[in-house]
Motif scaffolding. Structure first.
Motif, PDB file in Angstrom:
ATOM      1  N   ILE A 199      -2.974   4.991  -7.906  1.00 36.63           N
ATOM      2  CA  ILE A 199      -1.879   5.386  -7.449  1.00 36.63           C
ATOM      3  C   ILE A 199      -0.772   5.648  -7.012  1.00 36.63           C
ATOM      4  O   ILE A 199      -1.048   6.848  -7.895  1.00 36.63           O
ATOM      5  CB  ILE A 199      -0.933   3.468  -7.483  1.00 36.63           C
ATOM      6  N   VAL A 220       6.208  -1.134   4.517  1.00 39.32           N
ATOM      7  CA  VAL A 220       6.124  -0.301   3.559  1.00 39.32           C
ATOM      8  C   VAL A 220       4.568  -0.009   4.353  1.00 39.32           C
ATOM      9  O   VAL A 220       3.911  -1.186   4.717  1.00 39.32           O
ATOM     10  CB  VAL A 220       5.648  -1.413   2.451  1.00 39.32           C
ATOM     11  N   GLU A 256      -0.652  -3.111   0.551  1.00 39.64           N
ATOM     12  CA  GLU A 256      -1.383  -2.488  -0.202  1.00 39.64           C
ATOM     13  C   GLU A 256      -2.591  -3.966  -0.011  1.00 39.64           C
ATOM     14  O   GLU A 256      -3.628  -3.280   0.221  1.00 39.64           O
ATOM     15  CB  GLU A 256      -1.453  -2.657  -1.908  1.00 39.64           C
ATOM     16  N   PHE A 268       6.393   0.980  -5.170  1.00 36.62           N
ATOM     17  CA  PHE A 268       5.470   0.820  -5.868  1.00 36.62           C
ATOM     18  C   PHE A 268       4.371  -0.545  -5.916  1.00 36.62           C
ATOM     19  O   PHE A 268       5.331  -1.243  -5.823  1.00 36.62           O
ATOM     20  CB  PHE A 268       6.456   1.087  -7.122  1.00 36.62           C
ATOM     21  N   ALA A 317       0.198   1.699   3.470  1.00 34.53           N
ATOM     22  CA  ALA A 317       0.050   2.440   2.364  1.00 34.53           C
ATOM     23  C   ALA A 317      -1.646   2.663   3.370  1.00 34.53           C
ATOM     24  O   ALA A 317      -1.692   2.587   4.267  1.00 34.53           O
ATOM     25  CB  ALA A 317      -0.923   0.965   1.785  1.00 34.53           C
ATOM     26  N   TYR A 319      -1.962   5.715  -1.316  1.00 29.20           N
ATOM     27  CA  TYR A 319      -1.017   6.072  -1.674  1.00 29.20           C
ATOM     28  C   TYR A 319      -0.009   5.074  -0.878  1.00 29.20           C
ATOM     29  O   TYR A 319      -0.243   4.286   0.447  1.00 29.20           O
ATOM     30  CB  TYR A 319      -1.430   7.170  -0.503  1.00 29.20           C
ATOM     31  N   VAL A 320       0.815   4.796  -1.325  1.00 31.42           N
ATOM     32  CA  VAL A 320       2.057   3.450  -1.047  1.00 31.42           C
ATOM     33  C   VAL A 320       3.022   4.531  -0.916  1.00 31.42           C
ATOM     34  O   VAL A 320       4.004   4.820  -1.654  1.00 31.42           O
ATOM     35  CB  VAL A 320       1.880   2.150  -2.049  1.00 31.42           C
ATOM     36  N   ARG A 378       4.185   9.086  -9.184  1.00 32.42           N
ATOM     37  CA  ARG A 378       5.177   9.839  -8.336  1.00 32.42           C
ATOM     38  C   ARG A 378       5.048  10.856  -7.758  1.00 32.42           C
ATOM     39  O   ARG A 378       4.733  11.617  -7.521  1.00 32.42           O
ATOM     40  CB  ARG A 378       6.331   9.611  -8.676  1.00 32.42           C
ATOM     41  N   TYR A 402      -0.883   5.866 -12.630  1.00 36.27           N
ATOM     42  CA  TYR A 402      -0.584   6.058 -11.431  1.00 36.27           C
ATOM     43  C   TYR A 402       0.745   7.317 -11.275  1.00 36.27           C
ATOM     44  O   TYR A 402       1.240   7.045 -13.109  1.00 36.27           O
ATOM     45  CB  TYR A 402       0.398   4.179 -11.449  1.00 36.27           C
ATOM     46  N   TYR A 429       2.571   6.660  -5.981  1.00 38.65           N
ATOM     47  CA  TYR A 429       3.719   6.112  -4.484  1.00 38.65           C
ATOM     48  C   TYR A 429       4.598   7.535  -4.308  1.00 38.65           C
ATOM     49  O   TYR A 429       5.076   8.077  -5.226  1.00 38.65           O
ATOM     50  CB  TYR A 429       4.203   4.929  -5.513  1.00 38.65           C
ATOM     51  N   ASP A 458      10.326   3.919  -5.973  1.00 35.80           N
ATOM     52  CA  ASP A 458      10.228   2.933  -7.257  1.00 35.80           C
ATOM     53  C   ASP A 458      10.804   1.832  -7.090  1.00 35.80           C
ATOM     54  O   ASP A 458      11.871   1.935  -8.446  1.00 35.80           O
ATOM     55  CB  ASP A 458       9.401   3.204  -9.003  1.00 35.80           C
TER      56      ASP A 458
END
Ligand SMILES: Nc1ccn([C@H]2C[C@H](O)[C@@H](COP(=O)(O)O)O2)c(=O)n1
Ligand SMILES: [Zn+2]
Length: 167
Positions: A123, A36, A84, A106, A38, A102-103, A152, A150, A125, A128
């Motif tokens: 956020i 992951v 994050e 989720f 971020a 930006y990650v 997507r 948030y 993402y 998810d």
């Protein structure tokens, strides 16, 4: 008369750029299962922090486990710092008011607390995949209460290719 040269049109949008930086950062992760990344951008679209999931500074990757299953202390979960958290801790300021993060995945409930407290307002993402977990349910409950939005990231292109050969 020759036509004036037109600007390039295939350039990255801000969303694509920051998500791509998050995904590139994820490539630094040594987690064998889920990498992951971020990337935090401020109101002026300047990157102010990046991070990826990994063990804390000084905690050798060769000493701690990457296992997902087994007794809690023999898994990675009590030890790994999430992307994050690292992005917020790596940021140039502790005040991230109005920033976006930006990650790739989720945020969990613990990172969500950090995100809210830092002042991040949005956020973005990509995945998810743990949406049915209690962690993500708790995260969304807190985000809704705190007024942190948030959304997507919906890709407009399937991939971005990087090459080290520029000739
Ligand atoms: N929003 C998230 C969620 C998870 N992580 C990290 C924590 C672990 O290193 C890995 C998840 O491992 P899995 O349970 O899928 O094997 O991703 C994160 O950094 N940010
Ligand atoms: Zn987390």
């Amino acid at each position: 008369m020759t036509e004036p040269i037109k600007k390039r049109l295939n350039y990255l949008s801000w969303d694509e750029y920051f998500m791509a930086v998050a995904l590139l950062s994820a490539e630094r992760s040594k987690d064998p299962n889920t990498q992951v990344g971020a990337c935090i951008a401020n109101r002026q679209n300047k990157i102010v922090g990046v991070g990826y999931n990994g063990f804390p500074i000084g905690c050798s990757d060769d000493e701690l486990p990457w296992d997902r299953q087994g007794p809690f202390l023999t898994t990675k979960y009590p030890y790994v710092c999430h992307a994050e958290l690292n992005a917020v801790l790596n940021a140039i300021s502790t005040d991230l008011s109005g920033c976006r993060i930006y990650v790739g995945l989720f945020p969990c409930n613990e990172c969500t607390k950090v995100i809210i407290q830092s002042g991040i307002k949005e956020i973005v993402y990509l995945s998810d995949k743990y949406r049915d977990s209690d962690q993500v349910k708790a995260a969304k409950r807190m985000l809704d209460l705190a007024g942190v939005s948030y959304r997507r990231f919906i890709p407009q292109r399937p991939e971005i290719t990087l090459s080290f050969s520029l000739d």
